[in-house]
Scaffold this motif. Structure first.
Motif, PDB file in Angstrom:
ATOM      1  N   VAL A 275       0.852  -1.188   0.000  1.00 12.04           N
ATOM      2  CA  VAL A 275       0.000   0.000   0.000  1.00 12.04           C
ATOM      3  C   VAL A 275       0.889   1.240   0.000  1.00 12.04           C
ATOM      4  O   VAL A 275       2.111   1.149  -0.033  1.00 12.04           O
ATOM      5  N   ARG A 276       0.242   2.380   0.065  1.00 14.13           N
ATOM      6  CA  ARG A 276       0.942   3.658   0.024  1.00 14.13           C
ATOM      7  C   ARG A 276       0.314   4.571   1.067  1.00 14.13           C
ATOM      8  O   ARG A 276      -0.891   4.524   1.291  1.00 14.13           O
ATOM      9  N   GLY A 277       1.126   5.419   1.657  1.00 17.58           N
ATOM     10  CA  GLY A 277       0.619   6.391   2.606  1.00 17.58           C
ATOM     11  C   GLY A 277       0.517   7.767   1.960  1.00 17.58           C
ATOM     12  O   GLY A 277       1.365   8.134   1.147  1.00 17.58           O
ATOM     13  N   ARG A 278      -0.530   8.488   2.328  1.00 18.62           N
ATOM     14  CA  ARG A 278      -0.687   9.875   1.868  1.00 18.62           C
ATOM     15  C   ARG A 278      -0.714  10.765   3.107  1.00 18.62           C
ATOM     16  O   ARG A 278      -1.652  10.720   3.893  1.00 18.62           O
ATOM     17  N   PRO A 279       0.340  11.571   3.309  1.00 16.35           N
ATOM     18  CA  PRO A 279       0.350  12.448   4.483  1.00 16.35           C
ATOM     19  C   PRO A 279      -0.734  13.517   4.373  1.00 16.35           C
ATOM     20  O   PRO A 279      -0.947  14.072   3.297  1.00 16.35           O
ATOM     21  N   VAL A 280      -1.419  13.754   5.475  1.00 19.02           N
ATOM     22  CA  VAL A 280      -2.490  14.740   5.486  1.00 19.02           C
ATOM     23  C   VAL A 280      -2.010  15.946   6.283  1.00 19.02           C
ATOM     24  O   VAL A 280      -1.871  15.887   7.505  1.00 19.02           O
TER      25      VAL A 280
ATOM     26  N   SER B 133      -6.885  16.167  24.103  1.00 21.24           N
ATOM     27  CA  SER B 133      -7.861  17.024  23.436  1.00 21.24           C
ATOM     28  C   SER B 133      -7.718  16.961  21.921  1.00 21.24           C
ATOM     29  O   SER B 133      -6.638  16.687  21.387  1.00 21.24           O
ATOM     30  N   LEU B 134      -8.814  17.230  21.248  1.00 19.81           N
ATOM     31  CA  LEU B 134      -8.805  17.297  19.787  1.00 19.81           C
ATOM     32  C   LEU B 134      -7.767  18.314  19.317  1.00 19.81           C
ATOM     33  O   LEU B 134      -7.037  18.072  18.361  1.00 19.81           O
ATOM     34  N   GLU B 135      -7.675  19.430  20.012  1.00 20.81           N
ATOM     35  CA  GLU B 135      -6.723  20.477  19.626  1.00 20.81           C
ATOM     36  C   GLU B 135      -5.290  19.957  19.658  1.00 20.81           C
ATOM     37  O   GLU B 135      -4.484  20.279  18.788  1.00 20.81           O
ATOM     38  N   SER B 136      -4.956  19.139  20.673  1.00 18.95           N
ATOM     39  CA  SER B 136      -3.582  18.623  20.758  1.00 18.95           C
ATOM     40  C   SER B 136      -3.289  17.666  19.609  1.00 18.95           C
ATOM     41  O   SER B 136      -2.181  17.646  19.074  1.00 18.95           O
ATOM     42  N   TRP B 137      -4.289  16.875  19.204  1.00 18.68           N
ATOM     43  CA  TRP B 137      -4.107  15.969  18.066  1.00 18.68           C
ATOM     44  C   TRP B 137      -3.941  16.769  16.778  1.00 18.68           C
ATOM     45  O   TRP B 137      -3.093  16.456  15.954  1.00 18.68           O
ATOM     46  N   LEU B 138      -4.751  17.798  16.603  1.00 15.16           N
ATOM     47  CA  LEU B 138      -4.645  18.632  15.402  1.00 15.16           C
ATOM     48  C   LEU B 138      -3.271  19.276  15.309  1.00 15.16           C
ATOM     49  O   LEU B 138      -2.692  19.380  14.231  1.00 15.16           O
ATOM     50  N   ALA B 139      -2.735  19.687  16.450  1.00 14.58           N
ATOM     51  CA  ALA B 139      -1.460  20.405  16.453  1.00 14.58           C
ATOM     52  C   ALA B 139      -0.264  19.481  16.295  1.00 14.58           C
ATOM     53  O   ALA B 139       0.726  19.858  15.668  1.00 14.58           O
ATOM     54  N   GLY B 140      -0.346  18.250  16.845  1.00 10.12           N
ATOM     55  CA  GLY B 140       0.884  17.476  16.931  1.00 10.12           C
ATOM     56  C   GLY B 140       0.855  16.020  16.526  1.00 10.12           C
ATOM     57  O   GLY B 140       1.855  15.327  16.721  1.00 10.12           O
ATOM     58  N   SER B 141      -0.234  15.533  15.971  1.00 12.70           N
ATOM     59  CA  SER B 141      -0.275  14.115  15.615  1.00 12.70           C
ATOM     60  C   SER B 141      -0.045  13.905  14.120  1.00 12.70           C
ATOM     61  O   SER B 141      -0.544  14.655  13.301  1.00 12.70           O
ATOM     62  N   PRO B 142       0.714  12.849  13.800  1.00 14.74           N
ATOM     63  CA  PRO B 142       0.858  12.506  12.378  1.00 14.74           C
ATOM     64  C   PRO B 142      -0.473  11.969  11.859  1.00 14.74           C
ATOM     65  O   PRO B 142      -1.252  11.391  12.617  1.00 14.74           O
ATOM     66  N   LEU B 143      -0.729  12.164  10.575  1.00 11.90           N
ATOM     67  CA  LEU B 143      -1.938  11.600   9.972  1.00 11.90           C
ATOM     68  C   LEU B 143      -1.591  11.148   8.562  1.00 11.90           C
ATOM     69  O   LEU B 143      -1.136  11.938   7.733  1.00 11.90           O
ATOM     70  N   MET B 144      -1.797   9.860   8.314  1.00 13.80           N
ATOM     71  CA  MET B 144      -1.458   9.257   7.028  1.00 13.80           C
ATOM     72  C   MET B 144      -2.647   8.432   6.564  1.00 13.80           C
ATOM     73  O   MET B 144      -3.134   7.599   7.313  1.00 13.80           O
ATOM     74  N   GLU B 145      -3.127   8.703   5.352  1.00 12.77           N
ATOM     75  CA  GLU B 145      -4.180   7.876   4.786  1.00 12.77           C
ATOM     76  C   GLU B 145      -3.552   6.644   4.150  1.00 12.77           C
ATOM     77  O   GLU B 145      -2.499   6.719   3.519  1.00 12.77           O
ATOM     78  N   ILE B 146      -4.204   5.485   4.329  1.00  7.09           N
ATOM     79  CA  ILE B 146      -3.754   4.252   3.695  1.00  7.09           C
ATOM     80  C   ILE B 146      -4.412   4.182   2.312  1.00  7.09           C
ATOM     81  O   ILE B 146      -5.626   4.177   2.209  1.00  7.09           O
ATOM     82  N   LEU B 147      -3.605   4.137   1.270  1.00  9.34           N
ATOM     83  CA  LEU B 147      -4.102   4.070  -0.095  1.00  9.34           C
ATOM     84  C   LEU B 147      -3.799   2.714  -0.712  1.00  9.34           C
ATOM     85  O   LEU B 147      -2.664   2.220  -0.617  1.00  9.34           O
ATOM     86  N   PHE B 148      -4.803   2.122  -1.324  1.00 12.68           N
ATOM     87  CA  PHE B 148      -4.639   0.865  -2.047  1.00 12.68           C
ATOM     88  C   PHE B 148      -4.370   1.211  -3.493  1.00 12.68           C
ATOM     89  O   PHE B 148      -5.185   1.848  -4.140  1.00 12.68           O
ATOM     90  N   ASP B 149      -3.237   0.788  -4.017  1.00 13.96           N
ATOM     91  CA  ASP B 149      -2.906   1.097  -5.418  1.00 13.96           C
ATOM     92  C   ASP B 149      -3.556   0.116  -6.373  1.00 13.96           C
ATOM     93  O   ASP B 149      -3.838  -0.991  -6.021  1.00 13.96           O
TER      94      ASP B 149
ATOM     95  N   ASP C  79      -7.962  21.737   7.166  1.00 13.76           N
ATOM     96  CA  ASP C  79      -9.389  21.408   7.116  1.00 13.76           C
ATOM     97  C   ASP C  79      -9.609  19.902   7.064  1.00 13.76           C
ATOM     98  O   ASP C  79     -10.481  19.363   7.740  1.00 13.76           O
ATOM     99  N   GLU C  80      -8.807  19.209   6.248  1.00 17.02           N
ATOM    100  CA  GLU C  80      -8.942  17.756   6.167  1.00 17.02           C
ATOM    101  C   GLU C  80      -8.545  17.110   7.490  1.00 17.02           C
ATOM    102  O   GLU C  80      -9.215  16.191   7.973  1.00 17.02           O
TER     103      GLU C  80
END
Length: 121
Positions: A78-83, A105-121, A87-88
């Motif tokens: 698979v492939r990762g797409r960094p977000v 808190s949601l705010e702490s996640w928005l500020a400091g958490s990695p977010l990668m979508e799993i993409l199926f090629d 807004d997303e």
């Protein structure tokens, strides 16, 4: 490990398994790096994230987005797409964070958490 015959089957397998293992390529070493993590579901898609802080797997995927998703009965290329779009990130984290009783808190996640979508090629 068995090969998947369709993306639908891969998604079905992923749906039933929250704890997964992933193998990324080390950004400096070039060596495979395998860890256990959780996959999350939001907006009808699958994501990798974690509590706020730096993550080696995320840095590895920024350097090389291809990784292996290890499920119980198969390994998926698979492939990762960094977000990074604010807004997303807000939409996805608003769906994930309230389901985690241990989450900060949601705010702490928005500020400091990695977010990668799993993409199926």
């Amino acid at each position: 490990m068995g090969a998947m015959t369709s993306t639908d089957e891969a998604r079905q397998a992923l749906e039933t398994q929250q704890t997964v293992e992933i193998t990324t390529t080390g950004r400096r070493s070039g060596e495979p790096r395998r860890i256990e993590t959780w996959r999350y579901r939001a907006a009808g898609r699958y994501w990798l994230t974690g509590s706020p802080g730096a993550r080696d797997w995320y840095a590895n995927m920024l350097a090389d987005p291809r990784f292996t998703l290890h499920l119980k009965n198969q390994d998926l290329a698979v492939r990762g797409r960094p977000v990074t779009d604010p807004d997303e990130r807000a939409r996805v984290f608003a769906e994930i964070v309230p389901t985690l009783d241990w989450a900060e808190s949601l705010e702490s996640w928005l500020a400091g958490s990695p977010l990668m979508e799993i993409l199926f090629d």
